[in-house]
Design an enzyme around this catalytic site. Structure first.
Site, PDB file in Angstrom:
ATOM      1  N   MET A 186      76.836  38.331  44.485  1.00  0.00           N
ATOM      2  CA  MET A 186      78.004  38.169  43.630  1.00  0.00           C
ATOM      3  C   MET A 186      77.642  37.844  42.177  1.00  0.00           C
ATOM      4  SD  MET A 186      80.300  39.222  45.352  1.00  0.00           S
ATOM      5  CE  MET A 186      81.094  39.438  46.914  1.00  0.00           C
ATOM      6  N   GLU A 227      80.891  49.980  56.155  1.00  0.00           N
ATOM      7  CA  GLU A 227      79.781  49.512  55.311  1.00  0.00           C
ATOM      8  C   GLU A 227      78.498  49.432  56.124  1.00  0.00           C
ATOM      9  OE1 GLU A 227      80.404  46.083  52.755  1.00  0.00           O
ATOM     10  OE2 GLU A 227      82.566  46.324  52.878  1.00  0.00           O
ATOM     11  N   ASP A 266      73.845  50.210  37.567  1.00  0.00           N
ATOM     12  CA  ASP A 266      73.501  50.233  36.143  1.00  0.00           C
ATOM     13  C   ASP A 266      74.048  48.947  35.534  1.00  0.00           C
ATOM     14  OD1 ASP A 266      76.222  50.572  35.850  1.00  0.00           O
ATOM     15  OD2 ASP A 266      76.101  52.668  35.213  1.00  0.00           O
ATOM     16  N   GLU A 267      74.075  48.873  34.213  1.00  0.00           N
ATOM     17  CA  GLU A 267      74.436  47.588  33.611  1.00  0.00           C
ATOM     18  C   GLU A 267      75.924  47.280  33.644  1.00  0.00           C
ATOM     19  OE1 GLU A 267      72.253  45.755  30.253  1.00  0.00           O
ATOM     20  OE2 GLU A 267      71.149  47.655  30.248  1.00  0.00           O
ATOM     21  N   GLY A 268      76.741  48.248  34.059  1.00  0.00           N
ATOM     22  CA  GLY A 268      78.176  47.988  34.153  1.00  0.00           C
ATOM     23  C   GLY A 268      78.522  47.292  35.462  1.00  0.00           C
ATOM     24  N   ASP A 303      79.891  47.863  38.808  1.00  0.00           N
ATOM     25  CA  ASP A 303      80.195  48.891  39.821  1.00  0.00           C
ATOM     26  C   ASP A 303      80.406  50.281  39.222  1.00  0.00           C
ATOM     27  OD1 ASP A 303      80.105  46.897  41.820  1.00  0.00           O
ATOM     28  OD2 ASP A 303      82.184  46.352  41.444  1.00  0.00           O
ATOM     29  N   HIS A 335      79.908  48.499  47.689  1.00  0.00           N
ATOM     30  CA  HIS A 335      81.157  47.943  47.175  1.00  0.00           C
ATOM     31  C   HIS A 335      82.291  48.306  48.131  1.00  0.00           C
ATOM     32  CE1 HIS A 335      83.996  46.397  44.296  1.00  0.00           C
ATOM     33  NE2 HIS A 335      84.725  47.472  44.494  1.00  0.00           N
ATOM     34  N   ASN A 359      73.724  49.210  45.505  1.00  0.00           N
ATOM     35  CA  ASN A 359      74.723  48.196  45.864  1.00  0.00           C
ATOM     36  C   ASN A 359      75.770  48.819  46.790  1.00  0.00           C
ATOM     37  OD1 ASN A 359      76.285  45.775  45.730  1.00  0.00           O
ATOM     38  ND2 ASN A 359      77.567  46.665  44.127  1.00  0.00           N
TER      39      ASN A 359
HETATM   40  C1  GAR Z   1      80.887  43.189  51.571  1.00  0.00           C
HETATM   41  O1  GAR Z   1      82.181  43.580  51.935  1.00  0.00           O
HETATM   42  C2  GAR Z   1      80.439  43.892  50.307  1.00  0.00           C
HETATM   43  O2  GAR Z   1      80.905  45.202  50.210  1.00  0.00           O
HETATM   44  C3  GAR Z   1      81.068  43.021  49.258  1.00  0.00           C
HETATM   45  O3  GAR Z   1      80.876  41.709  49.715  1.00  0.00           O
HETATM   46  C4  GAR Z   1      80.850  41.722  51.149  1.00  0.00           C
HETATM   47  C5  GAR Z   1      79.597  41.029  51.604  1.00  0.00           C
HETATM   48  O4  GAR Z   1      79.600  40.862  52.987  1.00  0.00           O
HETATM   49  N1  GAR Z   1      80.473  43.223  47.975  1.00  0.00           N
HETATM   50  C6  GAR Z   1      81.161  43.186  46.840  1.00  0.00           C
HETATM   51  O5  GAR Z   1      82.337  42.928  46.777  1.00  0.00           O
HETATM   52  C7  GAR Z   1      80.336  43.481  45.602  1.00  0.00           C
HETATM   53  N2  GAR Z   1      81.200  43.695  44.480  1.00  0.00           N
HETATM   54  P1  GAR Z   1      78.272  40.517  53.757  1.00  0.00           P
HETATM   55  O6  GAR Z   1      77.667  39.300  53.059  1.00  0.00           O
HETATM   56  O7  GAR Z   1      78.723  40.184  55.147  1.00  0.00           O
HETATM   57  O8  GAR Z   1      77.369  41.710  53.707  1.00  0.00           O
END
Ligand code: GAR
Length: 203
Positions: free
Chosen positions: A92, A176, A143-145, A147, A111, A109
């Site tokens: 995060m 995911e 990248d630097e942005g 997402d 998302h 990453n």
């Molecule tokens: C996941 O849903 C991931 O996609 C999200 O955090 C969660 C982590 O779950 N990531 C973001 O929101 C990044 N912007 P996890 O710790 O159980 O893998």
């Protein structure tokens, strides 16, 4: 074929980390997780890593004068473990230039939304509040942005009228856990080619 050395950065419960570890262990992807690093001391991701015998390291950003110094320390740990691909899994923090320069085109990453829709925090809540009929997840180069990097893979799930943020998040999370190992597999096999904003998948 030698195994791709993966370093994972995580801030929370680490269910994506677990999916990656499991896929590696089951031989589904030619990779191994060699280090897990967290900015949060009590992150369950660290417990998961330790249980698997993977070095689990906490680096507290507050112990460094600034973001650059913190990222230099993170990069040093990753380099020490000869990491070839950095996977953000519920990490995060916005990754900055220091880590990206140390691992060019080697940071990815996941998302929980269909980017470029709903970047940043609470992708699932944003999708629900907006009223879209479909959402999903995206694995992308970083990248630097926030997402904004080139997209590797996406998976789509329906949004149901009865959904709450929790039920939608659970449906997306299932995807995911499938999608992230698949993207790592493509990277490990050398099949990803970045062309501008597009990522071409060879064969
Ligand atoms: C996941 O849903 C991931 O996609 C999200 O955090 C969660 C982590 O779950 N990531 C973001 O929101 C990044 N912007 P996890 O710790 O159980 O893998």
């Amino acid at each position: 074929m030698s195994l791709l050395r993966v370093g994972v950065l995580a801030s929370g419960r680490g269910s994506n980390l677990q999916a990656i570890i499991d896929a590696c262990r089951e031989g589904k992807i030619p990779a191994q997780v060699v280090v897990v690093l967290s900015d949060k001391e009590g992150a369950f991701a660290l417990t998961r890593a330790a249980k698997e015998g993977i070095p689990a390291i906490h680096l507290n950003p507050q112990s460094f004068p600034g973001k650059e110094e913190y990222e230099r320390a993170v990069s040093a740990v990753l380099k020490d473990h000869r990491v070839e691909l950095v996977c953000l899994a519920g990490y995060m923090r916005l990754v900055g230039k220091t880590i990206l320069d140390a691992f060019p085109n080697r940071v990815i990453n996941i998302h929980p939304a269909l980017l470029p829709a709903f970047p940043g925090l609470h992708g699932q809540r944003q999708a629900l509040e907006y009223g879209v009929r479909f959402s999903g997840c995206t694995v992308h180069f970083v990248d630097e942005g926030c997402d904004t990097g080139p997209i590797i893979l996406q998976a789509v799930v329906p949004v149901l009228d009865t959904d709450t943020e929790e039920t939608l998040a659970a449906r997306i999370l299932e995807q995911e856990h499938r999608l992230y190992p698949e993207a790592i597999k493509l990277f490990a096999e050398g099949r990803l080619k970045i062309e501008g904003r597009r990522v071409l998948i060879k064969n």
